[in-house]
Design an enzyme around this catalytic site. Structure first.
Site, mmCIF file in Angstrom:
data_model
loop_
_atom_site.group_PDB
_atom_site.id
_atom_site.type_symbol
_atom_site.label_atom_id
_atom_site.label_comp_id
_atom_site.label_asym_id
_atom_site.label_seq_id
_atom_site.Cartn_x
_atom_site.Cartn_y
_atom_site.Cartn_z
ATOM 1 N N CYS A 50 -5.317 6.221 9.485
ATOM 2 C CA CYS A 50 -3.926 6.608 9.256
ATOM 3 C C CYS A 50 -3.414 6.002 7.963
ATOM 4 C CB CYS A 50 -3.065 6.172 10.442
ATOM 5 S SG CYS A 50 -1.319 6.551 10.218
ATOM 6 N N CYS A 64 0.185 4.771 8.152
ATOM 7 C CA CYS A 64 0.333 3.529 8.917
ATOM 8 C C CYS A 64 -0.088 2.318 8.090
ATOM 9 C CB CYS A 64 -0.529 3.571 10.178
ATOM 10 S SG CYS A 64 -0.271 4.997 11.241
ATOM 11 N N ASP A 65 -1.179 2.460 7.345
ATOM 12 C CA ASP A 65 -1.820 1.293 6.745
ATOM 13 C C ASP A 65 -1.884 1.295 5.225
ATOM 14 O OD1 ASP A 65 -2.379 0.469 9.370
ATOM 15 O OD2 ASP A 65 -4.232 1.639 9.410
#
Length: 309
Positions: free
Chosen positions: A131, A134-135
């Site tokens: 992701c 997300c990261d």
């Protein structure tokens, strides 16, 4: 006893919840392990009708949940651990508690597909991720070269997003053309920070000994030639696996584990309905998942109406 239980809070589950709630069925909606579904890991959703400027994926799912709750849907954080669809009412085990229901709508979605490498498993969350939104902004990845694996819309979106942080993004794809939609492919290949690596697969992620990602070993599928790309992270975007393991041997599925609807959205078990990515291997879009959720709720409402005549 519940009239309707819905598994999943992605587009399919929450749309089903909205329609079931408006039909005064007071559905119980179970979030599973990923509340909001995969769309919560997406930055800007540009192809959901009604949002000409696009909308953040997490915000879209939050709005959908609030809309369903406004009409009486009850969203509960919980994971279904077991099901018994052989008796009426159906019995679900949710976090060690039994829930009985007259109908069930499965909108459990799908999970990220993995490369299947031992080094991938060992370095997950240590530079291997699924992701970008997300990261991608983590200090670990800033101003460093990164690798994205895949060639579809998701991979292109991941690569494009990562250009905000990376020094360069290598887009590794096993074919010589992208599978992404035309507009997404053109946008991706036109970005000067994205470097496509065609006809190639990742055979190993380095370096397990250092307990962090330092590079990726690539193999050209046409020539067999191998090489190493230095990178601080590997973002895997090669598709999804339907979250249907719980229903294996219980509901009719295809060879890839997608639940097959038989009559409308009703499955091989009467009173059990399906919607979204756990059933759809063809389109896999937020809007089609929402449409399937709508259909599943209407089918469940009609089923209950006949049941209670």
């Amino acid at each position: 006893m519940e009239k309707v239980v819905i598994i999943g809070t992605g587009c399919a589950g929450l749309t089903a919840a909205l329609y079931a709630a408006r039909a005064n069925l007071a559905p119980l909606v179970l979030t599973g392990t990923m509340p909001g579904g995969l769309l919560t890991t997406t930055s800007i959703v540009e192809n959901f009708p009604g949002f000409p400027e696009g909308i953040d994926g997490y915000e879209l799912m939050t709005r959908m949940q609030k809309q369903a709750e406004r009409f009486g849907a009850r969203v509960k954080f919980g994971t279904v651990e077991a099901v018994d669809l052989s008796r009426r009412p159906f019995a679900l085990t949710v976090d060690d508690e039994e829930v009985k229901t007259q109908t069930l709508i499965i909108g459990s979605g799908a999970s990220h597909r993995h490369l299947g490498l031992e080094s991938e498993r060992l370095l997950e969350k240590k530079g291997v991720t699924y992701c970008a939104t997300c990261d991608g902004a983590l200090p670990l990845f800033r101003n460093r070269p990164l690798v994205v694996v895949g060639g579809g819309d998701s991979a292109c979106e991941e690569a494009t997003y990562l250009t905000r942080f990376a020094s360069v993004v290598y887009l590794v794809h096993r074919r010589d053309t992208l599978r992404a939609s035309k507009i997404m492919a053109e946008r991706t290949l036109g970005n000067p920070k994205i470097k496509p690596v065609w006809d190639s697969v990742v055979t190993e992620i380095l370096d397990v000994k250092q307990d962090t990602v330092t590079g990726a070993r690539l193999k050209n599928v046409k020539t067999g030639k191998e090489g190493v790309v230095d990178c601080a992270g590997v973002f895997v975007a090669i598709g999804h696996v339907p979250n249907t393991q719980l229903f294996k041997g219980v509901l009719e599925m295809d060879e890839n584990g997608y639940i097959i609807p038989k009559r409308g959205m009703e499955t091989s078990v009467s009173g059990v309905f399906v919607a979204g990515d756990c059933s759809d291997h063809m389109y896999r879009q937020a809007v089609t998942a929402a449409g399937m959720g709508c259909a599943a709720a209407i089918d469940a409402e009609r089923y209950l109406a006949k049941l209670n005549q």
